[in-house]
Design a protein around this motif. Sequence first.
Motif, PDB file in Angstrom:
ATOM      1  N   GLU A  99       0.863  -1.040   0.141  1.00 27.32           N
ATOM      2  CA  GLU A  99      -0.024  -0.359  -0.298  1.00 27.32           C
ATOM      3  C   GLU A  99       0.620   1.381   0.427  1.00 27.32           C
ATOM      4  OE1 GLU A  99      -3.260   2.062  -0.076  1.00 27.32           O
ATOM      5  OE2 GLU A  99      -3.161   0.211  -0.483  1.00 27.32           O
ATOM      6  N   LYS A 100       2.401   1.363   0.686  1.00 32.56           N
ATOM      7  CA  LYS A 100       3.160   2.323   0.837  1.00 32.56           C
ATOM      8  C   LYS A 100       3.039   2.787  -0.774  1.00 32.56           C
ATOM      9  CE  LYS A 100       7.334   4.107   2.770  1.00 32.56           C
ATOM     10  NZ  LYS A 100       8.312   3.943   3.934  1.00 32.56           N
ATOM     11  N   ARG A 101       4.005   1.837  -1.659  1.00 31.04           N
ATOM     12  CA  ARG A 101       4.481   2.290  -2.868  1.00 31.04           C
ATOM     13  C   ARG A 101       3.112   2.207  -3.770  1.00 31.04           C
ATOM     14  NH1 ARG A 101       6.897  -2.376  -6.975  1.00 31.04           N
ATOM     15  NH2 ARG A 101       7.716  -0.937  -8.420  1.00 31.04           N
ATOM     16  N   LEU A 102       2.027   1.505  -3.369  1.00 34.00           N
ATOM     17  CA  LEU A 102       0.895   1.958  -4.682  1.00 34.00           C
ATOM     18  C   LEU A 102       0.399   3.018  -4.111  1.00 34.00           C
ATOM     19  CD1 LEU A 102      -0.937  -1.221  -4.815  1.00 34.00           C
ATOM     20  CD2 LEU A 102      -0.396  -0.119  -7.036  1.00 34.00           C
ATOM     21  N   GLN A 103       0.568   4.249  -3.189  1.00 36.77           N
ATOM     22  CA  GLN A 103       0.524   4.981  -2.922  1.00 36.77           C
ATOM     23  C   GLN A 103       1.137   6.159  -3.050  1.00 36.77           C
ATOM     24  OE1 GLN A 103      -0.655   5.667   1.723  1.00 36.77           O
ATOM     25  NE2 GLN A 103      -2.922   4.622   1.190  1.00 36.77           N
ATOM     26  N   ALA A 104       2.665   6.127  -3.472  1.00 39.02           N
ATOM     27  CA  ALA A 104       3.181   7.065  -3.401  1.00 39.02           C
ATOM     28  C   ALA A 104       3.459   6.480  -5.471  1.00 39.02           C
ATOM     29  CB  ALA A 104       4.938   6.243  -2.861  1.00 39.02           C
ATOM     30  N   LEU A 105       3.482   5.698  -5.931  1.00 36.77           N
ATOM     31  CA  LEU A 105       3.446   5.791  -7.014  1.00 36.77           C
ATOM     32  C   LEU A 105       2.159   6.288  -7.841  1.00 36.77           C
ATOM     33  CD1 LEU A 105       4.359   1.831  -7.971  1.00 36.77           C
ATOM     34  CD2 LEU A 105       5.049   4.025  -8.508  1.00 36.77           C
ATOM     35  N   ALA A 106       1.496   6.167  -7.206  1.00 37.81           N
ATOM     36  CA  ALA A 106      -1.021   7.197  -7.759  1.00 37.81           C
ATOM     37  C   ALA A 106       0.066   8.743  -6.892  1.00 37.81           C
ATOM     38  CB  ALA A 106      -1.267   6.307  -6.489  1.00 37.81           C
ATOM     39  N   SER A 107       0.048   8.733  -5.626  1.00 32.99           N
ATOM     40  CA  SER A 107       0.586  10.213  -6.096  1.00 32.99           C
ATOM     41  C   SER A 107       1.477  10.705  -7.001  1.00 32.99           C
ATOM     42  CB  SER A 107       1.124  10.551  -4.425  1.00 32.99           C
ATOM     43  OG  SER A 107       1.387  11.334  -4.539  1.00 32.99           O
ATOM     44  N   GLY A 109       1.869   9.822  -9.475  1.00 32.31           N
ATOM     45  CA  GLY A 109       1.730   9.382 -11.009  1.00 32.31           C
ATOM     46  C   GLY A 109       0.188  10.619 -11.603  1.00 32.31           C
ATOM     47  N   ARG A 110      -0.580  10.921 -10.444  1.00 28.52           N
ATOM     48  CA  ARG A 110      -1.279  11.874 -10.778  1.00 28.52           C
ATOM     49  C   ARG A 110      -0.377  13.053 -11.283  1.00 28.52           C
ATOM     50  NH1 ARG A 110      -4.281   9.495  -6.825  1.00 28.52           N
ATOM     51  NH2 ARG A 110      -3.691   9.989  -5.007  1.00 28.52           N
ATOM     52  N   GLY A 111       0.511  13.319 -10.699  1.00 29.56           N
ATOM     53  CA  GLY A 111       1.017  14.576 -10.537  1.00 29.56           C
ATOM     54  C   GLY A 111       1.301  14.627 -12.367  1.00 29.56           C
ATOM     55  N   LEU A 112       2.098  13.917 -12.953  1.00 30.67           N
ATOM     56  CA  LEU A 112       2.646  13.880 -13.821  1.00 30.67           C
ATOM     57  C   LEU A 112       2.095  13.589 -14.832  1.00 30.67           C
ATOM     58  CD1 LEU A 112       5.732  11.890 -12.947  1.00 30.67           C
ATOM     59  CD2 LEU A 112       6.194  13.889 -13.314  1.00 30.67           C
ATOM     60  N   ALA A 113       0.012  12.755 -14.338  1.00 31.29           N
ATOM     61  CA  ALA A 113      -0.861  12.902 -15.466  1.00 31.29           C
ATOM     62  C   ALA A 113      -0.949  13.952 -15.818  1.00 31.29           C
ATOM     63  CB  ALA A 113      -2.057  12.494 -14.934  1.00 31.29           C
ATOM     64  N   SER A 114      -1.011  15.020 -14.433  1.00 34.03           N
ATOM     65  CA  SER A 114      -1.803  16.588 -15.457  1.00 34.03           C
ATOM     66  C   SER A 114      -0.540  16.945 -15.781  1.00 34.03           C
ATOM     67  CB  SER A 114      -1.876  16.931 -13.863  1.00 34.03           C
ATOM     68  OG  SER A 114      -1.981  18.859 -14.068  1.00 34.03           O
ATOM     69  N   THR A 115       0.870  16.955 -15.690  1.00 31.27           N
ATOM     70  CA  THR A 115       2.126  17.063 -16.141  1.00 31.27           C
ATOM     71  C   THR A 115       1.712  17.201 -17.689  1.00 31.27           C
ATOM     72  OG1 THR A 115       3.503  17.953 -14.283  1.00 31.27           O
ATOM     73  CG2 THR A 115       4.416  18.266 -16.628  1.00 31.27           C
ATOM     74  N   LEU A 134      -1.780   4.043 -19.116  1.00 28.90           N
ATOM     75  CA  LEU A 134       0.568   4.400 -19.479  1.00 28.90           C
ATOM     76  C   LEU A 134       1.250   5.193 -18.544  1.00 28.90           C
ATOM     77  CD1 LEU A 134      -0.669   6.287 -22.968  1.00 28.90           C
ATOM     78  CD2 LEU A 134       0.011   4.117 -22.387  1.00 28.90           C
ATOM     79  N   VAL A 135       0.377   5.393 -17.676  1.00 28.39           N
ATOM     80  CA  VAL A 135       1.280   5.863 -16.706  1.00 28.39           C
ATOM     81  C   VAL A 135       1.661   5.405 -15.480  1.00 28.39           C
ATOM     82  CG1 VAL A 135       1.064   8.168 -14.588  1.00 28.39           C
ATOM     83  CG2 VAL A 135       0.702   9.105 -17.206  1.00 28.39           C
ATOM     84  N   ALA A 136       0.694   4.527 -15.222  1.00 26.23           N
ATOM     85  CA  ALA A 136       0.490   3.065 -14.469  1.00 26.23           C
ATOM     86  C   ALA A 136       1.898   1.866 -14.567  1.00 26.23           C
ATOM     87  CB  ALA A 136      -0.620   2.286 -13.979  1.00 26.23           C
ATOM     88  N   VAL A 137       1.729   1.901 -16.179  1.00 30.89           N
ATOM     89  CA  VAL A 137       3.145   1.232 -16.055  1.00 30.89           C
ATOM     90  C   VAL A 137       4.317   2.284 -16.464  1.00 30.89           C
ATOM     91  CG1 VAL A 137       3.804   0.080 -18.756  1.00 30.89           C
ATOM     92  CG2 VAL A 137       1.565  -0.491 -18.169  1.00 30.89           C
ATOM     93  N   TRP A 138       4.376   2.725 -16.661  1.00 34.15           N
ATOM     94  CA  TRP A 138       5.455   4.057 -16.345  1.00 34.15           C
ATOM     95  C   TRP A 138       6.236   4.210 -15.561  1.00 34.15           C
ATOM     96  CZ3 TRP A 138       4.764   9.723 -17.087  1.00 34.15           C
ATOM     97  CH2 TRP A 138       6.262  10.510 -17.139  1.00 34.15           C
ATOM     98  N   GLY A 139       5.278   4.227 -14.398  1.00 35.53           N
ATOM     99  CA  GLY A 139       5.816   4.400 -13.510  1.00 35.53           C
ATOM    100  C   GLY A 139       6.359   2.717 -12.895  1.00 35.53           C
ATOM    101  N   ARG A 140       5.538   1.555 -12.765  1.00 32.69           N
ATOM    102  CA  ARG A 140       5.428   0.330 -12.148  1.00 32.69           C
ATOM    103  C   ARG A 140       7.367   0.042 -13.121  1.00 32.69           C
ATOM    104  NH1 ARG A 140       7.773  -3.693 -10.753  1.00 32.69           N
ATOM    105  NH2 ARG A 140       6.375  -5.437 -10.252  1.00 32.69           N
ATOM    106  N   ILE A 340      -4.618   6.940 -10.040  1.00 30.17           N
ATOM    107  CA  ILE A 340      -4.639   7.709 -10.606  1.00 30.17           C
ATOM    108  C   ILE A 340      -5.675   8.300 -11.445  1.00 30.17           C
ATOM    109  CG2 ILE A 340      -2.781   8.600 -13.087  1.00 30.17           C
ATOM    110  CD1 ILE A 340      -1.536   6.527 -12.280  1.00 30.17           C
ATOM    111  N   ALA A 341      -6.458   7.569 -12.088  1.00 26.69           N
ATOM    112  CA  ALA A 341      -7.170   7.983 -12.895  1.00 26.69           C
ATOM    113  C   ALA A 341      -9.171   8.765 -12.172  1.00 26.69           C
ATOM    114  CB  ALA A 341      -8.279   7.274 -14.259  1.00 26.69           C
ATOM    115  N   TYR A 342      -9.510   7.921 -11.002  1.00 31.35           N
ATOM    116  CA  TYR A 342     -10.869   7.972  -9.804  1.00 31.35           C
ATOM    117  C   TYR A 342     -10.021   8.091  -8.713  1.00 31.35           C
ATOM    118  CZ  TYR A 342     -11.756   5.502 -14.372  1.00 31.35           C
ATOM    119  OH  TYR A 342     -11.759   5.663 -15.749  1.00 31.35           O
ATOM    120  N   ASN A 343      -8.273   8.757  -8.067  1.00 28.07           N
ATOM    121  CA  ASN A 343      -8.123   8.565  -6.882  1.00 28.07           C
ATOM    122  C   ASN A 343      -8.710   7.105  -5.611  1.00 28.07           C
ATOM    123  OD1 ASN A 343      -6.853   9.376  -4.961  1.00 28.07           O
ATOM    124  ND2 ASN A 343      -8.639  10.801  -4.279  1.00 28.07           N
ATOM    125  N   ALA A 344      -8.720   6.678  -6.587  1.00 27.38           N
ATOM    126  CA  ALA A 344      -9.229   4.625  -6.044  1.00 27.38           C
ATOM    127  C   ALA A 344      -8.590   4.599  -4.859  1.00 27.38           C
ATOM    128  CB  ALA A 344      -9.259   3.274  -7.060  1.00 27.38           C
TER     129      ALA A 344
END
Length: 415
Positions: A99-107, A109-115, A134-140, A340-344
Amino acid sequence: MLAATVFPLVLSSAANAQTAKPPAAAAARYDAEFNAWLKKEVWPQARKAGVSQKTLERTLNGISINWQLPDLVIPGQKPPKEQSQSQAEFSSPGAYFSEKRLQALASTGRGLASTHASTLRRIEQTYGVPASVLVAVWGRESGFGRAKLPHSVIDVLATKAYMSTRKDMFRNELIAALHIVDSGDVAADRMMGSWAGALGQPQFMPSSYLEYAVDFDGDGRRDIWNSVPDSLASIANYLAKKGWQRNRDWGFEVSIPANVSCAQEGPDLAKPVKQWASMGITRISGKGFPSNDLDAAGMMLVPAGRHGPEFLVTPNFYVIKEYNNSDLYALFIGNLADRIAYNAGPFRGEWGAVGSMLRSDVLAMQKALVAKGYDVGKADGLAGFKTRRSLGDWQSKSNIAPTCFPDETLKTKLR
């Protein structure tokens, strides 16, 4: 199992043991034999494949064995024996979803998706793959391109073509890498990657680069090391060519009623989503299934049987698996994309205490199922979907409540 053309990034020295570098005199002798082998075996094959003599001379002359790599077999020595099947099958799948890793990647990822929103919109319009995936694969794969790539890919591939347990595969990848150098997209000394020879931010093997990498920023080079547009568009092109279906999700976490058999999973048992819904399967979120999915194919997925989260997945789930042939990898990408997309959040279902069975015991169950006429896929001590559903079917026919996953209580019953 990893896909043949794409490897996940491993930035440590790798999980497997390195081969100790021999003393200087012996290392020099090995290097001389290595270069003689390259000139005798690889150079002619590369020339026949269309690689220029100039590239061969500039790239392969006088290179050295990379002794830092894992799984090397010194010429003249025997490869290690296959690992015993007596170890645990795997750790609990829950450990994969930190969960720690997923939260960090999502946070991030959301910023980079906006950028990169404008670029991602153009990529999605071109290839049909959602920006969040795409951003999820890039992050992983490479920490959004921030991970260090410590190895010269030419050195890695040449070394592994000469002294690994998969020489033919790495020789073909080496020749593909030489084609990349020949194309002018990247110089050999700037072609950096992982210990397995995977390239750049998307972590493509060279053969995948040649087939799927694209120049999306219009500078005339397919630069998956430094260009974010090229990297993201290359991931999108890969997934699109593997069959990504536009306007469909990857899948949904669901609740499967107790009276619906868990022995129905797998891509070969697809049903229209509305048919699954008519059986009482509902989304765990409480939302209905999207209208465009109702008449389209969906597949049950229960990676831990009744002991973990349950899913209906779309064909796009199996497209993600083309990137890395693992159910857990594809679920990780899907969950990260949703964050990243829905803040799930995390999957709602709890991962039970699965994965502690000895592989030898799971293998014995698989062999017993095969003897009873079941198709378990590969009998290897790992509970893939064919093993899970075969076990569930056998449990049902034996008047045992189906769990669709091997456990200690079944060892004496399934013989």
